[in-house]
Design a protein around this motif. Structure first.
Motif, PDB file in Angstrom:
ATOM      1  N   CYS A 195      77.771  -6.879 -18.777  1.00 53.41           N
ATOM      2  CA  CYS A 195      77.467  -6.358 -17.408  1.00 53.41           C
ATOM      3  C   CYS A 195      77.324  -4.466 -17.830  1.00 53.41           C
ATOM      4  O   CYS A 195      78.310  -3.851 -18.741  1.00 53.41           O
ATOM      5  CB  CYS A 195      78.984  -5.869 -16.156  1.00 53.41           C
ATOM      6  SG  CYS A 195      79.417  -4.634 -15.302  1.00 53.41           S
ATOM      7  N   ILE A 196      76.432  -3.735 -17.006  1.00 47.47           N
ATOM      8  CA  ILE A 196      76.237  -2.689 -17.151  1.00 47.47           C
ATOM      9  C   ILE A 196      77.023  -1.514 -16.138  1.00 47.47           C
ATOM     10  O   ILE A 196      76.224  -1.985 -15.292  1.00 47.47           O
ATOM     11  CB  ILE A 196      75.312  -1.874 -17.745  1.00 47.47           C
ATOM     12  CG1 ILE A 196      73.853  -2.460 -18.987  1.00 47.47           C
ATOM     13  CG2 ILE A 196      74.705  -0.245 -17.685  1.00 47.47           C
ATOM     14  CD1 ILE A 196      72.915  -2.313 -19.480  1.00 47.47           C
ATOM     15  N   PHE A 197      77.795  -1.184 -16.424  1.00 47.84           N
ATOM     16  CA  PHE A 197      79.140  -0.312 -15.080  1.00 47.84           C
ATOM     17  C   PHE A 197      78.687   1.332 -14.986  1.00 47.84           C
ATOM     18  O   PHE A 197      78.198   2.117 -16.490  1.00 47.84           O
ATOM     19  CB  PHE A 197      80.597  -0.591 -15.315  1.00 47.84           C
ATOM     20  CG  PHE A 197      80.860  -0.486 -14.742  1.00 47.84           C
ATOM     21  CD1 PHE A 197      81.560  -1.220 -13.894  1.00 47.84           C
ATOM     22  CD2 PHE A 197      81.081   1.321 -14.466  1.00 47.84           C
ATOM     23  CE1 PHE A 197      82.564  -0.614 -12.031  1.00 47.84           C
ATOM     24  CE2 PHE A 197      82.726   1.082 -12.802  1.00 47.84           C
ATOM     25  CZ  PHE A 197      82.744   0.669 -12.478  1.00 47.84           C
ATOM     26  N   MET A 198      77.741   1.827 -14.264  1.00 50.56           N
ATOM     27  CA  MET A 198      77.848   2.972 -13.259  1.00 50.56           C
ATOM     28  C   MET A 198      79.435   3.578 -12.617  1.00 50.56           C
ATOM     29  O   MET A 198      79.457   3.256 -11.547  1.00 50.56           O
ATOM     30  CB  MET A 198      76.656   2.704 -13.106  1.00 50.56           C
ATOM     31  CG  MET A 198      75.893   4.960 -12.558  1.00 50.56           C
ATOM     32  SD  MET A 198      74.558   4.779 -12.191  1.00 50.56           S
ATOM     33  CE  MET A 198      74.353   6.429 -11.669  1.00 50.56           C
ATOM     34  N   GLY A 199      79.048   4.143 -13.306  1.00 53.29           N
ATOM     35  CA  GLY A 199      81.302   4.956 -12.740  1.00 53.29           C
ATOM     36  C   GLY A 199      80.948   7.070 -12.730  1.00 53.29           C
ATOM     37  O   GLY A 199      80.060   7.382 -13.948  1.00 53.29           O
ATOM     38  N   LYS A 200      81.824   7.345 -12.538  1.00 48.03           N
ATOM     39  CA  LYS A 200      82.265   8.779 -12.758  1.00 48.03           C
ATOM     40  C   LYS A 200      82.694   8.973 -14.105  1.00 48.03           C
ATOM     41  O   LYS A 200      83.454   8.654 -13.623  1.00 48.03           O
ATOM     42  CB  LYS A 200      82.377   9.490 -11.404  1.00 48.03           C
ATOM     43  CG  LYS A 200      81.102   9.440 -10.352  1.00 48.03           C
ATOM     44  CD  LYS A 200      81.625  10.417  -9.093  1.00 48.03           C
ATOM     45  CE  LYS A 200      80.241  10.306  -8.159  1.00 48.03           C
ATOM     46  NZ  LYS A 200      80.108  11.205  -7.367  1.00 48.03           N
ATOM     47  N   THR A 201      82.932  10.146 -14.859  1.00 46.90           N
ATOM     48  CA  THR A 201      83.144  10.431 -15.721  1.00 46.90           C
ATOM     49  C   THR A 201      84.213  11.689 -15.644  1.00 46.90           C
ATOM     50  O   THR A 201      85.063  12.589 -15.813  1.00 46.90           O
ATOM     51  CB  THR A 201      82.438  10.301 -17.298  1.00 46.90           C
ATOM     52  OG1 THR A 201      81.347  10.671 -17.424  1.00 46.90           O
ATOM     53  CG2 THR A 201      82.619   8.806 -17.634  1.00 46.90           C
ATOM     54  N   ASN A 202      83.172  12.658 -15.199  1.00 45.60           N
ATOM     55  CA  ASN A 202      83.852  13.545 -14.305  1.00 45.60           C
ATOM     56  C   ASN A 202      83.665  14.461 -13.446  1.00 45.60           C
ATOM     57  O   ASN A 202      81.968  15.164 -13.231  1.00 45.60           O
ATOM     58  CB  ASN A 202      83.335  14.885 -15.538  1.00 45.60           C
ATOM     59  CG  ASN A 202      83.667  16.202 -15.869  1.00 45.60           C
ATOM     60  OD1 ASN A 202      84.088  16.814 -14.635  1.00 45.60           O
ATOM     61  ND2 ASN A 202      83.012  17.438 -16.681  1.00 45.60           N
TER      62      ASN A 202
END
Length: 807
Positions: free
Chosen positions: A584-591
């Motif tokens: 799965c390619i997961f998109m989320g926030k890192t900063n």
């Protein structure tokens, strides 16, 4: 500017200095004419930026030495061995070349391999305007230049022992791939938009006979006026052609176009072109090319063909210029000074000039061309004469694909539909495995993979595989426009894309990994995806926010030492229920403190990782879309290695935009095929049924419905082809509005056609006895998927308002 070949020299810098004693020892042992030489004087020529070139003086005689530059070199560059080979082979022909003396492959002698040739006394012209010459002398110089090139192309390679000097076919495609690799290897950061757009256009406009030539010609590869030595006479003649580093077997028109660079060079750059107005005596480009054609007895290329070769020439010199700049930064470049610092701007200027040539060619189509509705080899209507026609190799592929669909895929639909309704529907249908095996056998595999992307990952794909295996995984390497013709055929069946490994979301995920993934990520995940042994999913949409605006996503990707911790709930994750879904390619926030569009990142999450919990399959109009399915998944403190981050932190939004462009268009391509099948079934129904004493086909109302359906399909097809063509020519950023227009119009058009077909079929139309209901569901869903209509309409409106405000 012009100079005598023996006068424009200087003492080499320490980096490029040669040990004269060691050189003399080697020459005395290997070349008879050096046996009694006591001392060498070694000077370096001021001109020449690729391979360092030296003047060797022994007293009464003079020689020229060419060597590889020191330091780390670009792959396949600086092949001085090939220079020597071709010069030696052409000694007894009409082609003017210096006399070859010796070749030394031992780096230990002077630091790098080198060769020696005789020195040819004469004049080299650097300024193509030839300001020091009279009108008649200028004309003679250009005439001689055309004659020298014609003499080279008239040589039959096998007659001089160069029959295996290179591959005679596929020259232009290899050139685009090679110079793109050289350019990328010389760029410290992201490739410029102009160079990228130019590369994409070139890949999409390779000459049709590029892979069909049975015998190549010897091509120089760098044939320019400043690589020629002219005699010092009232009517100058070419005494020697220099700098054969790029010579091979290939397309002679690429050489001719490259020799015309002076007609295109940005005048503000070190690669200055002919001034305006053109100095007396210098021929026009058309006249110069006409001389060459007359000497060889060949026809001039068409306007469209010439635009390709001219753009390729500028692309090549741009890549070379970037390489010179990169070597200068390393401290091992031949050229120094303020001029070098300006080279990145020169590269962009050259690419912009090429794009300008392309645009001028596009707007100069003959007004007499007429659009004509014809029946294609597939037995389905297609518009020809629009500039979007499929080239011969794509027509051949399309015929094979259509035959495979008719003979193999469509007959299997009944079994696949039954499996999708059975208790075992989430298992892999055995018939699908068999269909995929047969598609591979027919080499109808990975048809979606664009040529530029295939060239970038070829090295990774080729590791540990035969050439045939690698070629199968890389597919036929088509442009977006070319693929459109094939994707339409696949769209006629909901099952077909998976058969040919061309289904969403895998194509988008593979594209993302190919463009942004590390070599290790590509080896671990991209290769199995290309092989079809695994499937993938893409987790971006969230239930709690309006995910049509990707900046709204709330899921997190938090760094914890050598790990990233992934948390969030995602839904509408297409393909997640597939039995082969492994990654799965997961998109989320890192900063959260970064700017709006730099907060998001993407990370690879294997589906078996602890904390990944599939909550349910999502229903679409009451159907669970087994065996593929869409899922709602909870990611609860999922830990993955830091190496699973794709590209870098803060690049998620950028990658998402890049991924969605071609993906949206792929959906539209398939929608045209769905609508076409709707028309086909509609016509069959109208011809096979009667109502109220009259065949449906003779009913005026039914005829009007069929006619409107045909109009919808043709309009949708043209919009998709136009958007695909724009994507090839100007890239995702330049084509985004055309893609948005297609994304709004095409699903709605397909929905109207399929709805009309269902209506004409009555109760049968909404049952599973035809594919119409399933196809309609896909069309209706795609008005929301990959951005709802309203988002695309907003983007289109803003673009139109900006455009109108500039008028």
């Amino acid at each position: 500017m012009a100079f005598e070949t023996s006068s424009n020299t200087h003492v080499p810098s320490p980096v490029l200095a040669i040990d004269e004693g060691r050189l003399l020892d080697y020459l005395a042992d290997n070349v008879p004419s050096f046996m009694n030489v006591q001392r060498l004087v070694v000077l370096m020529f001021d001109h020449g930026r690729s391979n360092p070139t030296y003047l060797i003086k022994t007293g009464a005689k003079q020689y020229v030495l060419r060597k590889k530059p020191p330091g780390q070199l670009l792959p396949s560059a600086h092949k001085i061995e090939r220079e020597y080979q071709v010069i030696a082979a052409l000694q007894d022909t009409r082609v003017p070349v210096p006399r070859a003396i010796c070749l030394c492959n031992q780096a230990a002698v002077i630091g790098t391999p080198f060769y020696v040739m005789e020195h040819v006394q004469g004049t080299i012209f650097v300024d193509p305007n030839l300001p020091s010459l009279s009108s008649s002398q200028r004309r003679a110089v250009y005439w001689q230049m055309a004659a020298a090139l014609a003499s080279l192309h008239d040589v039959k390679p096998s007659d001089v022992g160069l029959g295996r000097f290179g591959h005679p076919t596929g020259y232009c495609r290899r050139q685009v791939e090679r110079w793109w690799k050289q350019y990328r290897a010389s760029v410290a950061d992201v490739a410029s938009d102009e160079v990228t757009q130019l590369k994409q256009w070139l890949e999409s406009n390779i000459p049709r006979d590029d892979g069909l030539q049975k015998a190549g010609h010897i091509t120089h590869g760098d044939f320019r006026i400043d690589n020629l030595v002219f005699s010092n006479e009232d009517e100058p003649r070419v005494k020697a052609i220099l700098d054969w580093e790029l010579s091979t077997l290939g397309d002679p028109w690429a050489d001719v176009a490259y020799s015309c660079l002076q007609y295109y060079g940005p005048r503000s750059s070190p690669l200055a072109g002919i001034s305006s107005p053109c100095p007396d005596g210098i021929p026009t480009e058309d006249e110069y090319v006409g001389w060459y054609c007359s000497m060889r007895g060949v026809k001039k290329p068409s306007r469209q063909q010439w635009a390709f070769y001219a753009a390729l020439a500028l692309f090549r010199i741009a890549a070379i210029t970037q390489g010179v700049y990169a070597r200068a930064l390393q401290g091992n470049g031949v050229s120094e000074g303020d001029q070098i610092a300006n080279f990145p701007k020169v590269v962009d200027a050259l690419a912009c000039r090429a794009l300008e040539i392309i645009r001028l060619q596009d707007t100069a189509q003959p007004a007499s061309r007429k659009s004509e509705l014809q029946i294609s080899a597939l037995g389905k209507p297609s518009v020809s004469g629009t500039g979007f026609d499929a080239p011969p190799r794509v027509r051949t592929l399309a015929a094979s694909l259509h035959r495979f669909m008719e003979e193999t895929v469509l007959p299997a639909e009944e079994v696949l539909n039954a499996h999708a309704c059975s208790p075992e529907r989430w298992a892999m249908p055995p018939v699908m495995q068999e269909l995929k095996r047969k598609a591979k056998q027919q080499r109808l595999w990975n048809l979606w993979l664009p040529s530029h992307m295939a060239s970038e990952i070829r090295d990774v794909v080729s590791q540990g595989r035969s050439k045939d295996e690698a070629d199968l995984l890389l597919g036929p390497c088509l442009s977006n426009l070319e693929y459109s013709h094939l994707s339409e055929i696949m769209g006629s069946s909901q099952w077909a894309p998976e058969v040919f490994n061309c289904s969403a979301p895998d194509t988008g995920n593979m594209e993302l990994l190919a463009r942004f993934g590390s070599p290790e990520q590509q080896r671990k995940w991209l290769i199995p995806l290309l092989d079809g042994s695994i499937r993938s999913c893409f987790a971006m949409t969230e239930k709690a926010v309006a995910s049509s605006d990707a900046t709204n996503i709330q899921s997190s990707i938090v760094r914890d030492g050598d790990w990233y911790v992934v948390s969030g709930r995602k839904w509408w994750i297409s393909g997640a229920m597939h039995p082969l879904c492994r990654i799965c390619i997961f998109m989320g926030k890192t900063n959260l403190q970064a700017s709006t569009y730099r907060q998001q990142s993407m990370v690879l999450v294997p589906m078996e990782t602890p904390g990944v919990k599939v909550l349910r399959p999502m229903l679409v109009f009451g159907c669970d879309d087994a065996h593929v399915g869409h899922a709602e998944i909870d990611f609860n403190g999922v830990r993955v290695p830091k190496e699973n981050l794709i590209w870098g932190e803060g690049r998620g939004f950028e990658m998402a935009q890049s991924r969605l462009g071609p993906g949206r268009l792929h959906h539209c391509m398939r929608l045209v095929g769905m609508a076409e099948r709707g028309v086909e079934l509609m016509v069959q129904r109208a011809k096979g049924r009667s109502a109220f004493g009259q065949p449906l086909a003779e009913n005026a109302a039914v005829q009007a419905v069929i006619a409107k359906a045909r109009v919808d399909v043709e309009a949708a097809r043209l919009m998709v082809l136009s958007a695909a063509d724009a994507l090839d020519k100007v890239g995702i950023k330049g084509a985004r509005h055309k893609i948005s227009e297609a994304k709004v119009m095409v699903p709605l058009a397909a929905q109207r056609v399929l709805d009309a077909a269902m209506q004409l079929h009555g109760g049968t139309g909404v049952s599973d006895d035809t594919p119409l209901a399933r196809l309609w569901v896909q069309a209706r869903t795609l008005r929301i998927a990959d951005g709802p209509d309203e988002v695309h309409l907003l983007s289109i409106a803003k673009a139109e308002l900006r455009r109108r405000s500039r008028l």
